[in-house]
Design a protein around this motif. Structure first.
Motif, PDB file in Angstrom:
ATOM      1  N   THR A  47      30.657  24.319 -16.150  1.00  0.00           N
ATOM      2  CA  THR A  47      31.405  23.257 -16.828  1.00  0.00           C
ATOM      3  C   THR A  47      31.346  21.982 -16.011  1.00  0.00           C
ATOM      4  O   THR A  47      31.192  22.014 -14.783  1.00  0.00           O
ATOM      5  CB  THR A  47      32.888  23.631 -17.050  1.00  0.00           C
ATOM      6  OG1 THR A  47      33.567  23.719 -15.785  1.00  0.00           O
ATOM      7  CG2 THR A  47      33.027  24.956 -17.788  1.00  0.00           C
ATOM      8  N   LEU A  48      31.484  20.867 -16.694  1.00  0.00           N
ATOM      9  CA  LEU A  48      31.555  19.556 -16.037  1.00  0.00           C
ATOM     10  C   LEU A  48      32.424  18.653 -16.898  1.00  0.00           C
ATOM     11  O   LEU A  48      32.271  18.613 -18.127  1.00  0.00           O
ATOM     12  CB  LEU A  48      30.167  18.936 -15.891  1.00  0.00           C
ATOM     13  CG  LEU A  48      30.119  17.557 -15.221  1.00  0.00           C
ATOM     14  CD1 LEU A  48      30.538  17.650 -13.758  1.00  0.00           C
ATOM     15  CD2 LEU A  48      28.723  16.946 -15.345  1.00  0.00           C
ATOM     16  N   ALA A  49      33.341  17.935 -16.247  1.00  0.00           N
ATOM     17  CA  ALA A  49      34.222  17.025 -16.970  1.00  0.00           C
ATOM     18  C   ALA A  49      34.342  15.712 -16.229  1.00  0.00           C
ATOM     19  O   ALA A  49      34.332  15.675 -14.991  1.00  0.00           O
ATOM     20  CB  ALA A  49      35.612  17.641 -17.158  1.00  0.00           C
ATOM     21  N   ALA A  50      34.447  14.646 -17.001  1.00  0.00           N
ATOM     22  CA  ALA A  50      34.757  13.324 -16.456  1.00  0.00           C
ATOM     23  C   ALA A  50      36.213  13.024 -16.762  1.00  0.00           C
ATOM     24  O   ALA A  50      36.636  13.090 -17.918  1.00  0.00           O
ATOM     25  CB  ALA A  50      33.850  12.265 -17.085  1.00  0.00           C
ATOM     26  N   ARG A  51      36.986  12.701 -15.723  1.00  0.00           N
ATOM     27  CA  ARG A  51      38.405  12.420 -15.904  1.00  0.00           C
ATOM     28  C   ARG A  51      38.701  10.970 -15.569  1.00  0.00           C
ATOM     29  O   ARG A  51      38.274  10.456 -14.539  1.00  0.00           O
ATOM     30  CB  ARG A  51      39.241  13.331 -14.999  1.00  0.00           C
ATOM     31  CG  ARG A  51      39.137  14.814 -15.329  1.00  0.00           C
ATOM     32  CD  ARG A  51      39.885  15.654 -14.306  1.00  0.00           C
ATOM     33  NE  ARG A  51      39.866  17.075 -14.614  1.00  0.00           N
ATOM     34  CZ  ARG A  51      38.864  17.897 -14.357  1.00  0.00           C
ATOM     35  NH1 ARG A  51      37.774  17.402 -13.733  1.00  0.00           N
ATOM     36  NH2 ARG A  51      38.911  19.164 -14.681  1.00  0.00           N
ATOM     37  N   ASP A  52      39.449  10.355 -16.461  1.00  0.00           N
ATOM     38  CA  ASP A  52      39.919   8.991 -16.241  1.00  0.00           C
ATOM     39  C   ASP A  52      41.439   9.045 -16.279  1.00  0.00           C
ATOM     40  O   ASP A  52      42.043   9.071 -17.357  1.00  0.00           O
ATOM     41  CB  ASP A  52      39.375   8.059 -17.321  1.00  0.00           C
ATOM     42  CG  ASP A  52      39.776   6.607 -17.092  1.00  0.00           C
ATOM     43  OD1 ASP A  52      40.220   6.276 -15.969  1.00  0.00           O
ATOM     44  OD2 ASP A  52      39.632   5.802 -18.032  1.00  0.00           O
ATOM     45  N   GLY A  53      42.048   9.121 -15.105  1.00  0.00           N
ATOM     46  CA  GLY A  53      43.493   9.307 -15.061  1.00  0.00           C
ATOM     47  C   GLY A  53      43.860  10.656 -15.635  1.00  0.00           C
ATOM     48  O   GLY A  53      43.333  11.688 -15.223  1.00  0.00           O
ATOM     49  N   ASP A  54      44.737  10.666 -16.646  1.00  0.00           N
ATOM     50  CA  ASP A  54      45.167  11.924 -17.256  1.00  0.00           C
ATOM     51  C   ASP A  54      44.429  12.205 -18.558  1.00  0.00           C
ATOM     52  O   ASP A  54      44.920  12.931 -19.420  1.00  0.00           O
ATOM     53  CB  ASP A  54      46.679  11.912 -17.500  1.00  0.00           C
ATOM     54  CG  ASP A  54      47.109  10.781 -18.433  1.00  0.00           C
ATOM     55  OD1 ASP A  54      46.251   9.948 -18.811  1.00  0.00           O
ATOM     56  OD2 ASP A  54      48.300  10.734 -18.775  1.00  0.00           O
ATOM     57  N   ARG A  55      43.243  11.632 -18.706  1.00  0.00           N
ATOM     58  CA  ARG A  55      42.439  11.845 -19.914  1.00  0.00           C
ATOM     59  C   ARG A  55      41.062  12.365 -19.543  1.00  0.00           C
ATOM     60  O   ARG A  55      40.459  11.903 -18.577  1.00  0.00           O
ATOM     61  CB  ARG A  55      42.302  10.536 -20.701  1.00  0.00           C
ATOM     62  CG  ARG A  55      41.378  10.632 -21.915  1.00  0.00           C
ATOM     63  CD  ARG A  55      41.148   9.264 -22.530  1.00  0.00           C
ATOM     64  NE  ARG A  55      42.274   8.838 -23.350  1.00  0.00           N
ATOM     65  CZ  ARG A  55      42.317   7.678 -23.994  1.00  0.00           C
ATOM     66  NH1 ARG A  55      41.306   6.809 -23.871  1.00  0.00           N
ATOM     67  NH2 ARG A  55      43.348   7.356 -24.739  1.00  0.00           N
ATOM     68  N   ILE A  56      40.573  13.353 -20.303  1.00  0.00           N
ATOM     69  CA  ILE A  56      39.185  13.788 -20.164  1.00  0.00           C
ATOM     70  C   ILE A  56      38.317  12.882 -21.022  1.00  0.00           C
ATOM     71  O   ILE A  56      38.536  12.755 -22.231  1.00  0.00           O
ATOM     72  CB  ILE A  56      39.020  15.268 -20.572  1.00  0.00           C
ATOM     73  CG1 ILE A  56      39.695  16.169 -19.533  1.00  0.00           C
ATOM     74  CG2 ILE A  56      37.543  15.633 -20.704  1.00  0.00           C
ATOM     75  CD1 ILE A  56      39.583  17.648 -19.838  1.00  0.00           C
ATOM     76  N   ALA A  57      37.340  12.241 -20.379  1.00  0.00           N
ATOM     77  CA  ALA A  57      36.482  11.293 -21.072  1.00  0.00           C
ATOM     78  C   ALA A  57      35.209  11.931 -21.607  1.00  0.00           C
ATOM     79  O   ALA A  57      34.641  11.471 -22.601  1.00  0.00           O
ATOM     80  CB  ALA A  57      36.122  10.136 -20.135  1.00  0.00           C
ATOM     81  N   ALA A  58      34.725  12.961 -20.943  1.00  0.00           N
ATOM     82  CA  ALA A  58      33.511  13.655 -21.362  1.00  0.00           C
ATOM     83  C   ALA A  58      33.554  15.059 -20.803  1.00  0.00           C
ATOM     84  O   ALA A  58      34.177  15.310 -19.765  1.00  0.00           O
ATOM     85  CB  ALA A  58      32.266  12.921 -20.865  1.00  0.00           C
ATOM     86  N   VAL A  59      32.882  15.976 -21.489  1.00  0.00           N
ATOM     87  CA  VAL A  59      32.912  17.361 -21.035  1.00  0.00           C
ATOM     88  C   VAL A  59      31.628  18.070 -21.441  1.00  0.00           C
ATOM     89  O   VAL A  59      31.041  17.780 -22.486  1.00  0.00           O
ATOM     90  CB  VAL A  59      34.142  18.109 -21.599  1.00  0.00           C
ATOM     91  CG1 VAL A  59      34.030  18.334 -23.097  1.00  0.00           C
ATOM     92  CG2 VAL A  59      34.376  19.411 -20.880  1.00  0.00           C
ATOM     93  N   GLY A  60      31.180  18.988 -20.582  1.00  0.00           N
ATOM     94  CA  GLY A  60      30.097  19.907 -20.893  1.00  0.00           C
ATOM     95  C   GLY A  60      30.558  21.324 -20.597  1.00  0.00           C
ATOM     96  O   GLY A  60      31.183  21.577 -19.554  1.00  0.00           O
ATOM     97  N   TYR A  61      30.247  22.243 -21.494  1.00  0.00           N
ATOM     98  CA  TYR A  61      30.701  23.638 -21.396  1.00  0.00           C
ATOM     99  C   TYR A  61      29.496  24.492 -21.723  1.00  0.00           C
ATOM    100  O   TYR A  61      29.007  24.484 -22.853  1.00  0.00           O
ATOM    101  CB  TYR A  61      31.845  23.839 -22.393  1.00  0.00           C
ATOM    102  CG  TYR A  61      32.442  25.235 -22.482  1.00  0.00           C
ATOM    103  CD1 TYR A  61      33.572  25.574 -21.748  1.00  0.00           C
ATOM    104  CD2 TYR A  61      31.907  26.195 -23.345  1.00  0.00           C
ATOM    105  CE1 TYR A  61      34.152  26.832 -21.860  1.00  0.00           C
ATOM    106  CE2 TYR A  61      32.477  27.452 -23.463  1.00  0.00           C
ATOM    107  CZ  TYR A  61      33.605  27.764 -22.722  1.00  0.00           C
ATOM    108  OH  TYR A  61      34.181  29.012 -22.834  1.00  0.00           O
ATOM    109  N   LEU A  62      28.963  25.212 -20.725  1.00  0.00           N
ATOM    110  CA  LEU A  62      27.667  25.872 -20.853  1.00  0.00           C
ATOM    111  C   LEU A  62      27.793  27.357 -20.495  1.00  0.00           C
ATOM    112  O   LEU A  62      27.511  27.760 -19.357  1.00  0.00           O
ATOM    113  CB  LEU A  62      26.646  25.183 -19.942  1.00  0.00           C
ATOM    114  CG  LEU A  62      25.193  25.617 -20.049  1.00  0.00           C
ATOM    115  CD1 LEU A  62      24.620  25.287 -21.432  1.00  0.00           C
ATOM    116  CD2 LEU A  62      24.366  24.931 -18.956  1.00  0.00           C
ATOM    117  N   PRO A  63      28.182  28.211 -21.449  1.00  0.00           N
ATOM    118  CA  PRO A  63      28.271  29.640 -21.165  1.00  0.00           C
ATOM    119  C   PRO A  63      26.904  30.309 -21.246  1.00  0.00           C
ATOM    120  O   PRO A  63      25.986  29.807 -21.916  1.00  0.00           O
ATOM    121  CB  PRO A  63      29.189  30.162 -22.284  1.00  0.00           C
ATOM    122  CG  PRO A  63      28.934  29.225 -23.429  1.00  0.00           C
ATOM    123  CD  PRO A  63      28.637  27.880 -22.808  1.00  0.00           C
ATOM    124  N   VAL A  64      26.752  31.436 -20.573  1.00  0.00           N
ATOM    125  CA  VAL A  64      25.576  32.268 -20.792  1.00  0.00           C
ATOM    126  C   VAL A  64      25.800  33.078 -22.067  1.00  0.00           C
ATOM    127  O   VAL A  64      26.909  33.124 -22.607  1.00  0.00           O
ATOM    128  CB  VAL A  64      25.299  33.204 -19.594  1.00  0.00           C
ATOM    129  CG1 VAL A  64      25.033  32.398 -18.333  1.00  0.00           C
ATOM    130  CG2 VAL A  64      26.463  34.173 -19.375  1.00  0.00           C
TER     131      VAL A  64
END
Length: 321
Positions: A47-64
């Protein structure tokens, strides 16, 4: 902007992200908690997330995946960019991260198996289409969501000779999984469910509705299956509907759907829905149309083939033919 993996504590923020992202589906806090605790996701590496303060701005979720068949391991990348942060390169950063992470994650699960990444977006999503092309993805398939209202104009129930419909029960669960696995062997992009993944995706979810899930039985052997989740308080969502190859063309799927729709109406649902591959070779779209479903959304599937073991700085990608 702070970048890093998701954690279990991010569930409320992630639920807010999904609500704003415009994916066409809403996720409750319980849904997100299931996502973050799923047995096929490695939060630290997948997983990868971009956080701006208390907000998630972008996210990647990569399960097998639960298994890899057909010569490759097809990993779906879930995620996106919050509308307030689009056009700033965050989507490209998520894709670059996934291209680097997928071979490492895949090698741990299925050593030596070629890996592919799948991303899905609305058919009219030009931003995603341009990003997919720019990173080497190719459009390979179109899927659709189909819905219908309840309880009006329900299709008549006509059971094929020798077929009875039974409500799902724990005693029938292995049969349900077997039919799903056998009936989906010729469906693009699907792999067999293990007991663990079947529970993780289907019967172990808080959205699973056993009273709204059914099997078609020929004697004591299941030949068809229909598994249902609730999507919000008013929609019964058919997660799986499948018929064994030797029973296709005899009306088994249509009978299961008619039985299920009548049950949904009695149970108070106002609508029903399902997803379908528009290139499905079994004629599923015709069956669903005859049952009163109409297409309400189309999604394009983009695939990228990766070389096993490549690193981010050395990555060379080959478009999936």
């Amino acid at each position: 902007m702070r970048w890093g993996p998701l954690t279990h504590e991010d569930a409320p923020l992630l639920a807010g992200f999904w609500a704003a992202a415009g994916t066409g589906q809403s996720y409750t806090l319980d849904d997100v908690r299931e996502q973050l605790s799923h047995h096929l996701i490695d939060l630290a590496e997948g997983t990868l997330a971009a956080r701006d303060g208390d907000r998630i701005a972008a996210v990647g979720y990569l399960p097998v995946r639960q298994s890899a068949e057909g010569g490759s391991h097809l990993m779906r990348l879930w995620g996106g960019v919050h509308p307030a942060y689009r056009g700033q390169g965050h989507g490209r950063r998520i894709l670059d991260w996934a291209i680097a992470a997928a071979p490492r994650l895949s090698e741990k699960a299925f050593p030596g198996v070629p890996v592919e990444i799948l991303i899905v977006g609305g058919e009219d999503d030009r931003r995603l289409a341009a990003l997919a092309r720019a990173t080497g993805f190719a459009a390979v398939r179109t899927f659709a969501e189909m819905t219908r209202s309840l309880p009006d104009d329900l299709p008549p129930l006509s059971l094929p000779e020798g077929i009875a419909v039974a409500t799902w029960s724990p005693e029938l669960d292995d049969e349900a999984r077997r039919v799903r696995n056998e009936s989906f062997r010729d469906h693009w992009g699907t792999v067999p469910h293990t007991r663990e993944s079947w529970s993780g995706h289907l019967t172990g979810s808080h959205n699973f509705r056993p009273e709204s899930s059914f099997l078609a039985l020929a004697g004591d052997r299941a030949v068809g299956v229909l598994m249902t989740h609730a999507r919000g308080p008013h929609t019964a969502w058919i997660q799986v509907v499948g018929t064994l190859r030797e029973w296709r063309g005899r009306g088994v799927a249509g009978a299961l759907i008619a039985h299920a729709l009548a049950a949904f109406a009695r149970q108070g649902y106002l609508s029903a829905g399902l997803g379908v591959d528009l290139g499905n070779p079994t004629g599923a779209v015709r069956v669903y149309t005859r049952s009163g479903f109409t297409i309400t959304r189309r999604d394009t599937n983009y695939v990228l083939h990766l070389v096993q073991g490549e690193t981010r700085d050395e990555a060379t990608v080959a478009v999936h033919e």
